[in-house]
Design a protein around this motif. Sequence first.
Motif, PDB file in Angstrom:
ATOM      1  N   ASN A  23      -9.003   4.102  -0.783  1.00 18.40           N
ATOM      2  CA  ASN A  23      -8.482   5.297  -0.773  1.00 18.40           C
ATOM      3  C   ASN A  23     -10.109   6.078  -0.516  1.00 18.40           C
ATOM      4  N   GLN A 272      -1.187  14.772   4.807  1.00 22.25           N
ATOM      5  CA  GLN A 272      -1.175  12.924   5.196  1.00 22.25           C
ATOM      6  C   GLN A 272      -1.174  12.239   5.150  1.00 22.25           C
ATOM      7  N   ILE A 273      -2.855  12.295   5.255  1.00 22.15           N
ATOM      8  CA  ILE A 273      -3.703  11.774   4.955  1.00 22.15           C
ATOM      9  C   ILE A 273      -3.438  10.346   2.955  1.00 22.15           C
ATOM     10  N   HIS A 274      -3.464  12.379   2.403  1.00 22.38           N
ATOM     11  CA  HIS A 274      -3.058  11.581   0.626  1.00 22.38           C
ATOM     12  C   HIS A 274      -1.530  10.794   0.581  1.00 22.38           C
ATOM     13  N   ASN A 275      -0.936  11.479   1.083  1.00 28.97           N
ATOM     14  CA  ASN A 275       0.776  10.552   1.073  1.00 28.97           C
ATOM     15  C   ASN A 275       0.206   9.873   2.016  1.00 28.97           C
ATOM     16  N   PHE A 276       0.079   9.027   2.809  1.00 31.69           N
ATOM     17  CA  PHE A 276      -0.629   7.417   2.644  1.00 31.69           C
ATOM     18  C   PHE A 276      -0.684   6.428   2.515  1.00 31.69           C
ATOM     19  N   LEU A 277      -2.174   6.758   1.545  1.00 31.29           N
ATOM     20  CA  LEU A 277      -3.084   7.029   0.722  1.00 31.29           C
ATOM     21  C   LEU A 277      -1.809   6.344   0.116  1.00 31.29           C
ATOM     22  N   ILE A 279       1.206   5.967  -0.841  1.00 33.57           N
ATOM     23  CA  ILE A 279       2.167   4.632  -0.176  1.00 33.57           C
ATOM     24  C   ILE A 279       0.887   3.077   0.250  1.00 33.57           C
ATOM     25  N   TYR A 280       0.042   3.148   0.289  1.00 28.75           N
ATOM     26  CA  TYR A 280      -0.709   2.214   0.452  1.00 28.75           C
ATOM     27  C   TYR A 280      -0.988   1.593  -0.861  1.00 28.75           C
ATOM     28  N   SER A 283       1.728   0.025  -2.311  1.00 29.88           N
ATOM     29  CA  SER A 283       1.924  -1.138  -1.822  1.00 29.88           C
ATOM     30  C   SER A 283       1.239  -2.429  -1.958  1.00 29.88           C
TER      31      SER A 283
END
Length: 824
Positions: A23, A272-277, A279-280, A283
Amino acid sequence: MKIQNRITFIAIILTLVFVFISNYAFSQFFSNYLMKQEESQIISINISISSFISDKLIKYQGTTNDWSHWDDTYAYVNDNNQTYVDRNLNDDTFKDLDLSFIVIAGNDNLIRNKQFYDIANKNFTQFPADFIEDINKFIGQSNSKEDTSSILKLGDQFYFVASSQITDSNKEKPANGRMLIGRVIDVSSISKLEEMTDSRINLSTANNVSDKSANELSTNPTTSIKLHQMRLSDAQNSYLLDYLVTNADLEDSSVMVSLTKNRNLYFTGMKQIHNFLLIYAISIFFMIFALFTLLGQYISQPFKKLISEVKSLDLTTIEIQKLKIYGKDEFAFLRNSINNMLGRIEAEQYKVKENEEKLFSTLKSVGDGVIAVDNNGMVDFLNPVAQILTGWGQEEAYGKPFETVFNIINEYTGEKVENPVQKVFELQETIELANHTILVSQDGVQRAIEDTAAPIKDRFGKIIGVVLVFRDFSDKKQKRLQIEYLSYHDQLTGLYNRRFFEEELKRLDTVRNLPLSIIFADINGLKTINDAFGHQQGDQLIQQVAEVMKAECRADDIIARTGGDEFIMLLPQTDSASAQELMNRFKKNIELKKIMGLNISISFGSDTKNAENQSAWDILKNAEDLMYQKKILESSSKRSAVIRSILNTLHVKSPQEEAHSQRVSLICESIAKTYNLSEDEVRELKAVGELHDIGKITIDEVTLNKAGTLSESEWAKMKQHPEIGYRLLGTSSEYYDIADYVLAHHERWDGTGYPRGLKGEAIPWKARIITIADAYDVMTTGRPYRKPLNEAAAVAEIRANAGTQFDPAIARVFVEKVLGLTWE
């Protein structure tokens, strides 16, 4: 902690670390990426601002230049022609040129014409308040300049302003005024620029702002546009960019163009990056959970089952039960591997049992005695050798105290030796028996032994017994005594050596042994005997001398052989007269001995220590010096006598050699007289003729008298006689000068002779005479292996070989002068 729990704990920690690091890495990467994008936007804004302002200023400066360098404009300033105004400064002109005002002034700075056009309403209006005042100031500051343009605040508004001197079209006449044109920077202009830069724009005066920027965006001859500063807003969600527009010709007229640029790209991207991280990370945790679930089902449970089955195995039995194998996966492979390992364990257990039996058999058959005792010092085991050496049987000795079975005493005192087993228990380490230990067997037989006692330990290091390994040391001890004997004795004679003598000299150098005499002796001619008859005869000579010395000396006297032919006798409580009497007896008895028919000669020297303050080593040195003095006086005559004795011995071995030597001697004498040599040289040549084959003393009688052709080895031995003769004669001063002639008497004139292959004049002249004399006698008297030649045939041979074998000059003299024959 169980392995499964450990793995779970470690996996969670590693997952958290991985998620955190990934992250952080993604966040830094994309943050840097977005920052780069913002930088690109700022660069684009800089270009847009610069281009927009520059384009406007260039446009209005161009328009001013066109109108101010027009002949009609030049004429209007001079005559104030209204027609010029009506035709040119009308409504259409302001619309077409997109102008807000036009001002024409003379060189006196008085305004000739001024018009202001309301672009929004499309009509002419009054100039705004304070406008004319600011225009006059601008005209005054730029009057001397040909062209100037900038953004100026005139009254309450900001304008693009350009001015130029009024001249005729050819610029041949002097300027008569200045034309100013301008365009108001209204809401539409600001909106267009805001649309281009996606920013909010505000204009303000900047009369007191110092120019600190190095980022100059664009320049024209009079105006510069620079990024004065860039900073974040208080909320840090937008950039503030201040552009300073200045004109070098106009003092205090700088304008600040301030842009407020929202950071939507950065903050939207980071969100958007924080949202992606997020979710990552979720996962990853779901994947780890799913992985652990699968591991538990397909690995943990089968593994637990395998552990349970392995725990139930009984490894104490020789035949071990094997594991069942299911399927063909990795656990099946692991079970099969465990079964293979169990098979090897089973095989090793068989080997251990077999090795135990072999070990027991080995202990029974080993050449050393072996006794094992328990932790109470009682005998457990005796191998057959131990039974023989101790006299105790296994059943008889079992359970008996070790000291009862293994009875050891000191060789010299006869006292009982300390129990080695008890010592091992005390020291808990391996020990060896002391020297001079004797084992007394049950039947009273005593044997010298050596042994080692070592502790027997269990797996925890606790001593549970002792094993003693010992052997009969009698033979080894005897050999050691022999070695000690050889280290102090001369092997050839049995006398003491120099090492022992020096130690005894130190020991006997006491007052009670005074007077202490030392005799130094040296055999004369030993090297000659060795050269003539071989070292075996030389050794016999040394032994005979040693026997005489041992026979004449007392038991307490020390006799040592300190060199090849040197002896020293150390005589305690012996005065010089007694030492001299002893030397006389030595000489008398030694001279009675013979070796190869030769008398033995020996030189003596002695000295005596009579006082305590005298040095025994000085006495030894004096005795040695006296011996060498006598040896020098006696050696010459003795060596000459030895040479004569050797020659006589050769003649006894081979009578034909005696006759040959005498004939060669006479021939050499005749040749010498032919050359009119002195009597001494004639005698010398006669002597060398007699002695030239003395080196044949080392050749056996069979070879000397052999009737047939010599073999290669016999011929090789025969060819050594010149060198042997050279060495023998070289030991005597009487014959030293003729030794070189004997060495070279088989050299040939053409260089093919032996032993050194000398050629021509390099061969000693007298050796060349011996060569002819020797060859002539051999040819005319014959040998066992060849018939003699008559004189004529022998002379023919000499003629034929003159210049190859013989010196041609000496050969001619010999034939013509000695034999009295013609050479041709």
